[in-house]
Design an enzyme around this catalytic site. Structure first.
Site, PDB file in Angstrom:
ATOM      1  N   ASP A 101      37.871 -42.740  56.320  1.00 23.38           N
ATOM      2  CA  ASP A 101      38.879 -43.460  57.106  1.00 23.38           C
ATOM      3  C   ASP A 101      38.590 -43.370  58.603  1.00 23.38           C
ATOM      4  O   ASP A 101      39.171 -44.121  59.387  1.00 23.38           O
ATOM      5  CB  ASP A 101      40.256 -42.823  56.871  1.00 23.38           C
ATOM      6  CG  ASP A 101      41.138 -43.614  55.925  1.00 23.38           C
ATOM      7  OD1 ASP A 101      40.988 -44.842  55.871  1.00 23.38           O
ATOM      8  OD2 ASP A 101      41.978 -42.986  55.246  1.00 23.38           O
ATOM      9  N   GLN A 105      45.725 -41.957  51.058  1.00 25.26           N
ATOM     10  CA  GLN A 105      46.433 -43.185  51.399  1.00 25.26           C
ATOM     11  C   GLN A 105      47.682 -42.882  52.223  1.00 25.26           C
ATOM     12  O   GLN A 105      48.461 -41.988  51.890  1.00 25.26           O
ATOM     13  CB  GLN A 105      46.814 -43.933  50.098  1.00 25.26           C
ATOM     14  CG  GLN A 105      47.436 -45.299  50.316  1.00 25.26           C
ATOM     15  CD  GLN A 105      46.486 -46.326  50.911  1.00 25.26           C
ATOM     16  OE1 GLN A 105      45.260 -46.215  50.780  1.00 25.26           O
ATOM     17  NE2 GLN A 105      47.021 -47.329  51.559  1.00 25.26           N
ATOM     18  N   LYS A 160      41.018 -50.314  45.788  1.00 20.87           N
ATOM     19  CA  LYS A 160      39.926 -49.478  46.309  1.00 20.87           C
ATOM     20  C   LYS A 160      39.136 -48.857  45.147  1.00 20.87           C
ATOM     21  O   LYS A 160      37.903 -48.870  45.142  1.00 20.87           O
ATOM     22  CB  LYS A 160      40.493 -48.387  47.233  1.00 20.87           C
ATOM     23  CG  LYS A 160      40.971 -48.941  48.570  1.00 20.87           C
ATOM     24  CD  LYS A 160      41.800 -47.946  49.383  1.00 20.87           C
ATOM     25  CE  LYS A 160      42.318 -48.630  50.649  1.00 20.87           C
ATOM     26  NZ  LYS A 160      43.221 -47.777  51.446  1.00 20.87           N
TER      27      LYS A 160
HETATM   28  N1  GUN Z   1      47.432 -47.305  54.752  1.00 16.93           N
HETATM   29  C1  GUN Z   1      47.327 -48.499  55.381  1.00 16.93           C
HETATM   30  N2  GUN Z   1      46.094 -48.641  55.922  1.00 16.93           N
HETATM   31  C2  GUN Z   1      45.414 -47.513  55.640  1.00 16.93           C
HETATM   32  C3  GUN Z   1      44.096 -47.074  55.927  1.00 16.93           C
HETATM   33  O1  GUN Z   1      43.287 -47.747  56.569  1.00 16.93           O
HETATM   34  N3  GUN Z   1      43.762 -45.853  55.452  1.00 16.93           N
HETATM   35  C4  GUN Z   1      44.633 -45.072  54.744  1.00 16.93           C
HETATM   36  N4  GUN Z   1      44.221 -43.888  54.332  1.00 16.93           N
HETATM   37  N5  GUN Z   1      45.877 -45.454  54.474  1.00 16.93           N
HETATM   38  C5  GUN Z   1      46.253 -46.671  54.912  1.00 16.93           C
END
Ligand code: GUN
Length: 303
Positions: free
Chosen positions: A120, A97, A53
């Protein structure tokens, strides 16, 4: 003929649009879109995702920062960091995350993110806007939003008359996916582990989205001929044929058999996965433009 949907190419096309939009934003706002990613602990998969990311954000020309907190960080420390990022004018998007360590209340943390920076789409404000059909004003979770762009690239934007079946009812994928499909005029069924005769429900799907997290649970002969199949599952399984201790990724759909019946299908890896990160970048630009009261950018893939 079955089309294998190339998620990597689609993500590259979307990332190119985001990079252009970020450059335009820099011209309009005299600063880059800012994305902050927060990771707590050492979960190996999370570290890989967070690294990707941050890298993609820098490639798009964003102001990209990463905060890594130790696994024993107190919940109050995580909340204080989120509050600081909420107030930081250079930051447009905040992503914490998941999963978080067990001693931290994930709901409290995700709900502490300012809704206008919630890239998100997990805050109840954004969940509510999506549910109310206020899509232009919501930040939508990245995996379903990316999956929707792939579906649009195959089926177009109006899904009137089509039956979409979403297998899985998570807050992150299943429920928002169903809302997006409904918004596009599909007739939507949400199926899950307690659904009776799941095979029959899947066989009636013109569009099938699998988000259950169980390797190859959706069998090839459950696919309606010509259906569009979106496999959100990313399951790591042992692959002794590649050497001792090796693993590989497979989806929730039995790909080989499903591909003989589907009209279009996403592979794993290389399908939905790359679109999720690209969509996070798109959400960050969307958040940046909205915070500056600039007109929204519309993201589209070529069909
Ligand atoms: N962990 C797995 N998928 C995601 C997501 O889409 N967002 C976040 N913040 N953590 C994750």
């Amino acid at each position: 003929m079955t089309t294998t949907i190339d998620g990597k190419a689609a993500a590259a096309a979307l990332t190119a649009q985001v990079t252009q939009a970020a450059a335009a934003f820099r011209g309009e706002a005299a600063r880059a879109p800012g994305l902050a990613v927060v990771i707590v602990g050492e979960d190996p998969a999370s570290k890989v995702y967070v690294g990707a990311k941050g890298r993609t954000a820098r490639d798009c020309g964003f102001h990209s920062i990463e905060h890594a907190l130790p696994k024993d960080a107190a919940e109050s420390d995580v909340l204080a960091l989120v509050e600081r990022l909420n107030r930081d004018d250079a930051i447009d998007g905040i992503l914490v995350q998941l999963p978080l360590p067990a001693h931290i209340d994930a709901k409290r943390v995700t709900q502490a993110v300012a809704p206008e920076k919630d890239v998100d789409g997990f805050s109840f404000i954004n969940v509510g806007k999506l549910g109310a059909g206020d899509i232009d004003d919501a930040l939508v979770p990245c995996t379903p939003a990316g999956s929707m762009l792939l579906i649009e690239s195959v089926r177009g934007r109006d899904l009137s008359g089509l039956h979409a079946v979403v297998v899985g009812r998570s807050n992150i994928v299943g429920k928002p996916m169903a809302q997006l499909l409904l918004q596009a005029n599909a007739t939507v069924t949400i199926a899950h582990s307690r659904t009776a005769d799941l095979a029959a429900v899947c066989r009636s799907a013109d569009i099938l989205v699998a988000a259950v997290g169980r390797p190859e649970m959706i069998k090839g002969d459950w696919i309606k001929p010509g259906a569009t199949v979106i496999d959100v599952g990313i399951n790591r399984i042992p692959a002794p044929e590649r050497g001792e201790g090796k693993t590989r990724l497979i989806g929730d759909v039995e790909f080989g058999a499903a591909a003989t019946r589907a009209g279009a299908i996403t592979p794993v890896p290389g399908g939905v996965g790359p679109m999720t990160i690209a969509m996070l970048m798109a959400n960050t630009v969307a958040a940046a433009r909205r915070r500056r009261k600039l007109p929204a950018h519309v993201w589209r893939l070529a069909s």
